[in-house]
Design a protein around this motif. Structure first.
Motif, PDB file in Angstrom:
ATOM      1  N   ARG B   6      -3.318   4.693   6.968  1.00  0.00           N
ATOM      2  CA  ARG B   6      -3.666   5.678   5.742  1.00  0.00           C
ATOM      3  C   ARG B   6      -2.299   5.891   4.864  1.00  0.00           C
ATOM      4  O   ARG B   6      -2.618   5.749   3.559  1.00  0.00           O
ATOM      5  N   LYS B   7      -1.233   5.915   5.461  1.00  0.00           N
ATOM      6  CA  LYS B   7      -0.072   6.296   4.339  1.00  0.00           C
ATOM      7  C   LYS B   7       0.257   4.780   3.850  1.00  0.00           C
ATOM      8  O   LYS B   7       0.610   4.774   2.651  1.00  0.00           O
ATOM      9  N   ASP B   8       0.157   3.681   4.436  1.00  0.00           N
ATOM     10  CA  ASP B   8       0.225   2.493   3.827  1.00  0.00           C
ATOM     11  C   ASP B   8      -0.651   2.250   2.599  1.00  0.00           C
ATOM     12  O   ASP B   8      -0.274   1.603   1.552  1.00  0.00           O
ATOM     13  N   PHE B   9      -1.892   2.706   2.805  1.00  0.00           N
ATOM     14  CA  PHE B   9      -2.857   2.580   1.600  1.00  0.00           C
ATOM     15  C   PHE B   9      -2.431   3.510   0.520  1.00  0.00           C
ATOM     16  O   PHE B   9      -2.544   3.079  -0.836  1.00  0.00           O
ATOM     17  N   VAL B  10      -1.987   4.544   0.798  1.00  0.00           N
ATOM     18  CA  VAL B  10      -1.539   5.373  -0.243  1.00  0.00           C
ATOM     19  C   VAL B  10      -0.341   5.041  -1.160  1.00  0.00           C
ATOM     20  O   VAL B  10      -0.243   4.894  -2.363  1.00  0.00           O
ATOM     21  N   LYS B 362      -0.158  -5.283   6.465  1.00  0.00           N
ATOM     22  CA  LYS B 362       0.313  -5.324   5.201  1.00  0.00           C
ATOM     23  C   LYS B 362      -1.074  -6.118   4.473  1.00  0.00           C
ATOM     24  O   LYS B 362      -1.272  -5.907   3.305  1.00  0.00           O
ATOM     25  N   ALA B 363      -2.035  -6.738   5.265  1.00  0.00           N
ATOM     26  CA  ALA B 363      -3.064  -7.270   4.514  1.00  0.00           C
ATOM     27  C   ALA B 363      -4.404  -6.358   4.454  1.00  0.00           C
ATOM     28  O   ALA B 363      -5.034  -6.562   3.433  1.00  0.00           O
ATOM     29  N   ALA B 364      -4.428  -5.345   5.438  1.00  0.00           N
ATOM     30  CA  ALA B 364      -5.470  -4.507   5.112  1.00  0.00           C
ATOM     31  C   ALA B 364      -5.682  -3.986   3.862  1.00  0.00           C
ATOM     32  O   ALA B 364      -6.478  -3.879   3.039  1.00  0.00           O
ATOM     33  N   PRO B 365      -4.631  -3.124   3.508  1.00  0.00           N
ATOM     34  CA  PRO B 365      -4.649  -2.605   2.069  1.00  0.00           C
ATOM     35  C   PRO B 365      -5.082  -3.680   0.948  1.00  0.00           C
ATOM     36  O   PRO B 365      -5.622  -3.222   0.027  1.00  0.00           O
ATOM     37  N   MET B 366      -4.357  -4.784   0.765  1.00  0.00           N
ATOM     38  CA  MET B 366      -4.277  -5.639  -0.242  1.00  0.00           C
ATOM     39  C   MET B 366      -6.158  -6.148   0.020  1.00  0.00           C
ATOM     40  O   MET B 366      -6.633  -6.122  -1.040  1.00  0.00           O
ATOM     41  N   ALA B 367      -6.444  -6.235   1.312  1.00  0.00           N
ATOM     42  CA  ALA B 367      -7.994  -6.691   1.458  1.00  0.00           C
ATOM     43  C   ALA B 367      -8.851  -5.724   0.473  1.00  0.00           C
ATOM     44  O   ALA B 367      -9.984  -6.140  -0.101  1.00  0.00           O
ATOM     45  N   TYR B 368      -8.492  -4.435   0.604  1.00  0.00           N
ATOM     46  CA  TYR B 368      -9.367  -3.273   0.076  1.00  0.00           C
ATOM     47  C   TYR B 368      -9.057  -3.318  -1.410  1.00  0.00           C
ATOM     48  O   TYR B 368      -9.799  -2.772  -2.105  1.00  0.00           O
ATOM     49  N   SER B 369      -8.114  -3.859  -1.904  1.00  0.00           N
ATOM     50  CA  SER B 369      -7.984  -3.822  -3.404  1.00  0.00           C
ATOM     51  C   SER B 369      -8.288  -4.978  -4.108  1.00  0.00           C
ATOM     52  O   SER B 369      -8.301  -4.992  -5.335  1.00  0.00           O
TER      53      SER B 369
END
Ligand code: SF4
Lengths: 329, 401
Positions: B6-10, B362-369
């Motif tokens: 969650r923090k990585d996303f923020v 690292k990839a998960a937040p990128m995937a959602y953007s």
């Protein structure tokens, strides 16, 4: 060892809402179907009119996004707000229902009436159709989008049940996202899902010679929705329809299968970035020489509407709204 | 085990938001996108066979990836036959160790641009081990001085305007360098020249490798690769195993498609290097190290690639030619540049991040953007279906791997 991730709360809550309430924002069926009061649409028929609640929920998404933009998504307060109808914790001092209450009546009316207008346009062209009313369920497109494919597999069974009850052979979708999942995802998840899937645009296009010419001053510019143009291959149809209406179309620098995304798909997790992308697209569309933007997708409609700068003279409308002018006349 | 993302996303969202407000990124990208679009359109029109050739290349890349093991073996044998030395590096660490084993310490190294180098953080590693390493590509050199990271795979310093280049150069060279592009190019040229001829080691990547001949094809425009791979007595090539194709002829096809979609009709230089420099001019006795390097090494790096090749949904990502075209067409990249990335960038970079450089975290937040809007697929000469792969990555981040 399996690695599990703790994902942003907003994802869990939206998927939970879909699975438990049949709608990403837990809107009640009666709310989503309110537009159809007075139309007396049958529940059974050959052609099923499918809204998926997508236009109806737009103003709620916006209000939600406005809230999350300013709240840390990891916080308790946030989870409470997102739970809205599932969970209300008084102690946090935030009234969860506020998100729903803060939606402007005029927005609610506008987006709710899109469905009504679509129905009237199709009736005007001589189509007869049925509608599942309060029972209609959201297609689950966001489960697919956000990666909840295993949950979706279960969820779609409920949707299929409702759809089957209608006895229809063809489903007409107002949203290209619903059409996309019905067409490409459902057949892989549900055995014998053999409905013919069409979009609102397809049906209008088939009877475009019946459209009455519009006395419309000036020209419009089409924002091709990514899903409609690239996934479903529908872009010339929009131009043909406008041609039948006698309305001039100006083209944006990036259009048809090279269309630029409105930014909508990342609105929930990256609202500010989504907004930047939406504004850029509005400006790109205006480069066409027309400020009257037409699109054919609920999320594009809302993202472009949000992307207009304050006081921007541009007008953003769904094709459905535009066509409805002819119905009234 | 649960990883809290969650923090990585923020944090990631914040970095994207910040990038989207950066006037330099905005100015540079707007310019770059419009120039990319017009040059590519013009180039494709001038060389109308390109689209068809791209289709052919797509097919041959997919065959090559399916036969990766065999091709690797063959390519390594060819390098050895040419009197080079071939290595296989299973992962990140072994790639670095092999490189260090060849180089040692206290050396001067001149290096050409390589995304694999970024992936391995090769320069930093060699520096830590007591070497002096120079990025010879102008864009990379600017980033080296700024301690910055690439913002595009083909034009790494796309986000740095001339004024900022002048600033960092003036400081580094200890003299006033005006914000004049020609002047800026000139000071670097003068500085590098000496490095090429005093360096003990030259390092380069490769765009394509032909298994049959062991030929490395390196596309460039500045001429820095010629010098870094020609002047020092040792040349080391680091290359991902996905770059190997069966034959020399096919390698040429891949190269042509690569540069065309990287917006060049024809690049300034195409280097083909297959072994150490040699001569037989005196009594027909083959002697190595005539004018060019006496020693030639190739490190074939796996580091997650063969795992990717095994997975049906993802193997296609290995077809990527690194032309950079998709990035110019990506609405997210257009406003955030390489911030939509972690070493590898954009939608395709998200897949590479998951498998070779960064992992799911690292990839998960990128995937959602990623918007999954699909315009990259329209641009991609290999028609790589990035949105489908992003969908699959999202699924994995929800349910675990
Ligand atoms: S994904 Fe396609 S367009 Fe993007 S860099 Fe790779 S080959 Fe080029």
């Amino acid at each position: 060892m399996t690695m599990k991730n703790k994902m942003p709360m907003v994802l869990d809550i939206i998927s939970d809402n879909i699975i438990k309430h049949g709608n990403p924002l837990a809107l009640k069926g009666s709310e989503a179907a309110a537009w159809a009061k007075g139309l007396d649409l049958p529940v059974k028929g050959e052609l099923l009119f499918y809204t998926g609640g997508e236009y109806q929920m737009l103003p709620f998404i916006d209000s939600l996004v406005k809230t999350i933009t300013h709240v840390d998504q990891g916080s308790k307060v946030f989870s409470v707000m997102m739970g809205v109808r599932n969970l209300i914790e008084k102690k946090t001092g935030i009234n969860a229902e506020k998100i729903y209450a803060s939606v402007l009546a005029k927005d609610k009316d506008r987006y709710n009436s899109v469905c009504l207008k679509a129905a009237k346009v199709l009736q005007g062209l001589g189509y007869e159709f049925c509608y599942a009313g309060n029972e209609e369920l959201y297609s689950g497109a966001l489960l697919y989008e956000l990666g909840y494919l295993e949950d979706m597999r279960e969820y779609v069974e409920n949707v299929v049940e409702v759809v089957k009850k209608s006895g229809a052979k063809t489903i007409v979708c107002l949203s290209p996202h619903a059409a996309e999942v019905f067409k490409f995802v459902y057949p892989k998840m549900v055995e014998g899902f053999d409905f013919e899937i069409v979009t609102f645009v397809d049906l209008v296009w088939q009877r475009r010679d019946k459209l009455t010419k519009l006395q419309f001053p000036g020209a419009v510019v089409i924002h091709d929705s990514c899903r409609l143009a690239r996934e479903l291959g529908i872009h010339q149809e929009l131009r043909d329809i406008l041609d039948s209406l006698g309305v001039e179309v100006k083209e944006a620098p990036r259009n048809r299968d090279w269309t630029t995304c409105c930014g909508g798909p990342i609105k929930i997790l990256f609202p500010e970035l989504s907004h930047v992308i939406g504004s850029r697209r509005v400006n790109e569309l205006k480069e066409s020489g027309s400020e009257h933007i037409l699109t054919s997708c609920p999320y594009c409609l809302s993202a472009l509407e949000g992307g207009r700068a304050k006081g921007d003279s541009a007008i953003v409308e769904d094709l459905i709204e535009f066509l409805y002018r002819g119905v009234r006349a | 085990m649960t990883i809290d993302l969650r923090k990585d996303f923020v944090d990631y969202a914040k970095s994207l938001d910040k990038a989207s407000e950066d006037p330099n990124i905005k100015k540079a990208l707007t310019r770059a996108v419009s120039s990319y679009r017009s040059t590519v359109a013009e180039t494709l029109e001038r060389f109308p066979h390109t689209a068809e050739l791209a289709e052919e290349v797509r097919e041959l890349k997919s065959q090559s990836i399916a036969n990766l093991d065999k091709l690797l073996e063959q390519a390594m044998a060819s390098v050895e036959r040419n009197k080079g030395k071939a290595f296989y590096a299973k992962d990140h660490e072994s790639a670095l160790e092999i490189a260090l084993g060849i180089i040692g310490t206290n050396k001067t190294v001149v290096k050409g641009k390589s995304m694999l180098g970024e992936e391995l953080l090769l320069r930093e590693y060699l520096e830590e081990h007591g070497n002096e390493v120079w990025e010879t590509d102008l864009g990379e050199f600017i980033l080296q001085l700024r301690k910055d990271r690439p913002m595009h795979i083909v034009s790494p310093s796309i986000h740095v305007p001339r004024e900022q280049v002048a600033e960092v150069f003036s400081k580094f060279f200890g003299k006033e360098v005006p914000p004049d592009i020609a002047e800026e190019v000139k000071v670097v040229r003068e500085f590098m020249r000496e490095k090429y001829f005093t360096a003990e080691i030259g390092i380069s990547g490769a765009n394509v490798v032909a298994a049959d001949t062991g030929a490395m094809v390196i596309i460039e425009n500045e001429g820095n690769v010629r010098l870094s791979t020609g002047a020092p007595p040792v040349h080391i090539v680091i290359v991902g195993i996905e770059k190997i194709v069966p034959t020399f002829q096919e390698a040429m096809k891949v190269a042509e498609v690569t540069w065309r979609y990287a917006q060049y009709g024809i690049p300034g230089y195409v280097n083909i290097i297959s072994g150490p420099s040699k001569t037989g001019d005196i009594e027909k006795v083959t002697t190595y190290g005539a004018h060019g390097p006496k020693e030639f090494y190739v490190i074939f790096v796996d580091n997650g690639r063969s795992e990717m090749a095994k997975q049906e949904t993802f193997s296609e990502a290995l077809h990527c030619l690194r032309c950079g075209g998709c990035m110019y067409e990506c609405p997210v990249f257009q406003v955030t540049a390489g911030h939509f990335g972690h070493i590898y960038m954009g939608g395709i970079g998200t897949i590479w991040t998951a498998f070779v450089a960064g992992g799911m975290e690292k990839a998960a937040p990128m995937a959602y953007s990623c918007l999954r809007c699909g315009r990259c697929v329209e641009r991609c000469p290999m028609s790589i279906n990035v949105p489908a792969m992003v969908g699959e990555l999202r699924k994995r981040s929800i349910y675990g791997e």
